[in-house]
Design a protein around this motif. Structure first.
Motif, PDB file in Angstrom:
ATOM      1  N   ASP A 137      -7.355  -4.083   6.939  1.00  0.00           N
ATOM      2  CA  ASP A 137      -6.291  -3.102   6.692  1.00  0.00           C
ATOM      3  C   ASP A 137      -5.040  -3.519   7.474  1.00  0.00           C
ATOM      4  O   ASP A 137      -4.560  -2.798   8.346  1.00  0.00           O
ATOM      5  CB  ASP A 137      -6.769  -1.712   7.096  1.00  0.00           C
ATOM      6  CG  ASP A 137      -7.953  -1.254   6.251  1.00  0.00           C
ATOM      7  OD1 ASP A 137      -7.807  -1.170   5.028  1.00  0.00           O
ATOM      8  OD2 ASP A 137      -9.027  -1.008   6.829  1.00  0.00           O
TER       9      ASP A 137
ATOM     10  N   GLU B 284       0.828  -1.212   0.000  1.00  0.00           N
ATOM     11  CA  GLU B 284       0.000   0.000   0.000  1.00  0.00           C
ATOM     12  C   GLU B 284       0.856   1.254   0.000  1.00  0.00           C
ATOM     13  O   GLU B 284       0.504   2.258  -0.624  1.00  0.00           O
ATOM     14  CB  GLU B 284      -0.931   0.010   1.213  1.00  0.00           C
ATOM     15  CG  GLU B 284      -2.038  -1.016   1.156  1.00  0.00           C
ATOM     16  CD  GLU B 284      -2.915  -0.832  -0.066  1.00  0.00           C
ATOM     17  OE1 GLU B 284      -3.697   0.139  -0.106  1.00  0.00           O
ATOM     18  OE2 GLU B 284      -2.803  -1.648  -1.000  1.00  0.00           O
TER      19      GLU B 284
ATOM     20  N   GLN C 176      -1.965  -1.235   7.612  1.00  0.00           N
ATOM     21  CA  GLN C 176      -2.268  -0.079   8.460  1.00  0.00           C
ATOM     22  C   GLN C 176      -2.177  -0.450   9.936  1.00  0.00           C
ATOM     23  O   GLN C 176      -1.675   0.339  10.758  1.00  0.00           O
ATOM     24  CB  GLN C 176      -3.678   0.437   8.145  1.00  0.00           C
ATOM     25  CG  GLN C 176      -4.136   1.578   9.024  1.00  0.00           C
ATOM     26  CD  GLN C 176      -5.463   2.147   8.558  1.00  0.00           C
ATOM     27  OE1 GLN C 176      -5.523   3.064   7.759  1.00  0.00           O
ATOM     28  NE2 GLN C 176      -6.548   1.592   9.061  1.00  0.00           N
TER      29      GLN C 176
END
Length: 281
Positions: free
Chosen positions: A152, A119, A155
Motif C-alpha cells: 500500500d 488510488e 497509503q
C-alpha cells in the motif's frame, strides 16, 4: 497477549510500558491477517520492546459500501495468529470507540496532490478516511515506531505526510511487500479470488517485473500499452498502469534520473488488486 476494546484499557497498558521505559511499536490492520501482516509484527518486535496491533475495519475509508460489506472478517483466527507471533496487545475497538461523535461531520486534511492521483482518483475520500483513523489510533497509542507494508505504497506516503502534519515524533518503517511463491502480493482480498482468478492474478506481478526489465528500452506509453493489452486479454478490468516518481507519485511519460516506481490496479472476478514495484534505482 492482551486483547482490549476501549481507549481507556489500551492507554492504561501503554502507560505501564512507558513507566518501564519500554519502546512501543504499532502495526495497524483491518484484520483478515496473512503472512504479510505477520511479517510486520515480526519487524515490529525487532524494532520495539512492545508490539501493539490494531484490528479495525475502518468504515470511512471505503468509498464502496459493497466493498466494506464484503471485506473479510476473521477475528478469532487473527487473534490466534497474533498470539502465536507474540504480539503484546491487540486493540479491537467498536466503531463508536474510534468515532464517538459518529462519522457524519469528520475533520478533513490537506493531503495535497497525493490525495487525488491513482488510488485517490479511483477511491474518492479513501485517504481522508485513512488519515482520520490513523490520527486517532496514533494519538491513542503514541508509538515510538509505526510499521506499514509497501504494497500500500500510496497509503504509506499519505501516513508519512500525516505524521508531519500532526507533528508526532514517530519513526516510520515501510516493510517490503511480502509475496506468495508465484509473486502475487499478499492481500486480505486474495481470499475472495476464485481458483481460476487466483492463477490469473499473478499477471500483475509479472507485468511489474516486465516494466522493470523494459523501461530503459522502449517509450513509457508503449510499455504501458503492452502491459495493458496483456491484462485485458486475461480478463482484467484496469484502473491504472503507470510509472511514477517514487517521492510524490506524479505520473511520468519518460525516464527521470530519480527514484521511479511502477504501480498497477486492476479487477479480476470483481476483486480489486493493487501492487507496485520500484523500477529505479
Amino acid at each position: 497477549m492482551e486483547v482490549v476494546h476501549t481507549k481507556t484499557e489500551l492507554q492504561a497498558i501503554v502507560q505501564t510500558y512507558r513507566q518501564k521505559q519500554e519502546t512501543i511499536g504499532f502495526v495497524p490492520t483491518m484484520g483478515a491477517l496473512h503472512a504479510g501482516h505477520l511479517a510486520l509484527v515480526k519487524a515490529c518486535r525487532e524494532q520495539a520492546t512492545r508490539t501493539v496491533v490494531s484490528i479495525f475495519v475502518n468504515p470511512v475509508q471505503f468509498n464502496d459500501p459493497q466493498d466494506f460489506a464484503l471485506y473479510p472478517r476473521t477475528l478469532d483466527e487473527d487473534l490466534q495468529l497474533l498470539e502465536a507471533h507474540q504480539a503484546d496487545v491487540v486493540f479491537v475497538p467498536e466503531e463508536k470507540e474510534i468515532y464517538p461523535e459518529g462519522t457524519a461531520h469528520l475533520e478533513t486534511y490537506d493531503l495535497g496532490p497525493l490525495e487525488s492521483v491513482l488510488e485517490g482518483a479511483y477511491r474518492p475520500g479513501h485517504f481522508q478516511g485513512v488519515a482520520r483513523v490513523m490520527r486517532r489510533l496514533l494519538e491513542m497509542i503514541q508509538p515510538d515506531v509505526l510499521i506499514m507494508g509497501e504494497k500500500d505504497y500510496q497509503q504509506c506516503l499519505i501516513v508519512q505526510k500525516l505524521l508531519q502534519m500532526i507533528d508526532l515524533p514517530v519513526r516510520f518503517y515501510m516493510h517490503p511487500t511480502v509475496r506468495e511463491a508465484d509473486g502475487l502480493a499478499m492481500s486480505s482480498r486474495n481470499r475472495r479470488l476464485s481458483a481460476a482468478d487466483r492463477k490469473k492474478a499473478t499477471l500483475i506481478y509479472e507485468s511489474l517485473m516486465y516494466i522493470r526489465s523494459q523501461w530503459r528500452h522502449m517509450p513509457f506509453d508503449k510499455l504501458r500499452g503492452i502491459v495493458g493489452e496483456q491484462l485485458l486479454a486475461a480478463g482484467f478490468a484496469i484502473d491504472y498502469v503507470v510509472i511514477t516518481r517514487s517521492a510524490d507519485l506524479q505520473i511520468l511519460q519518460a525516464p527521470e534520473d530519480t527514484a521511479m516506481r511502477a504501480l498497477i490496479a486492476a479487477k479480476i472476478g470483481g476483486v480489486r488488486l493493487i501492487d507496485n514495484m520500484p523500477i529505479h534505482p
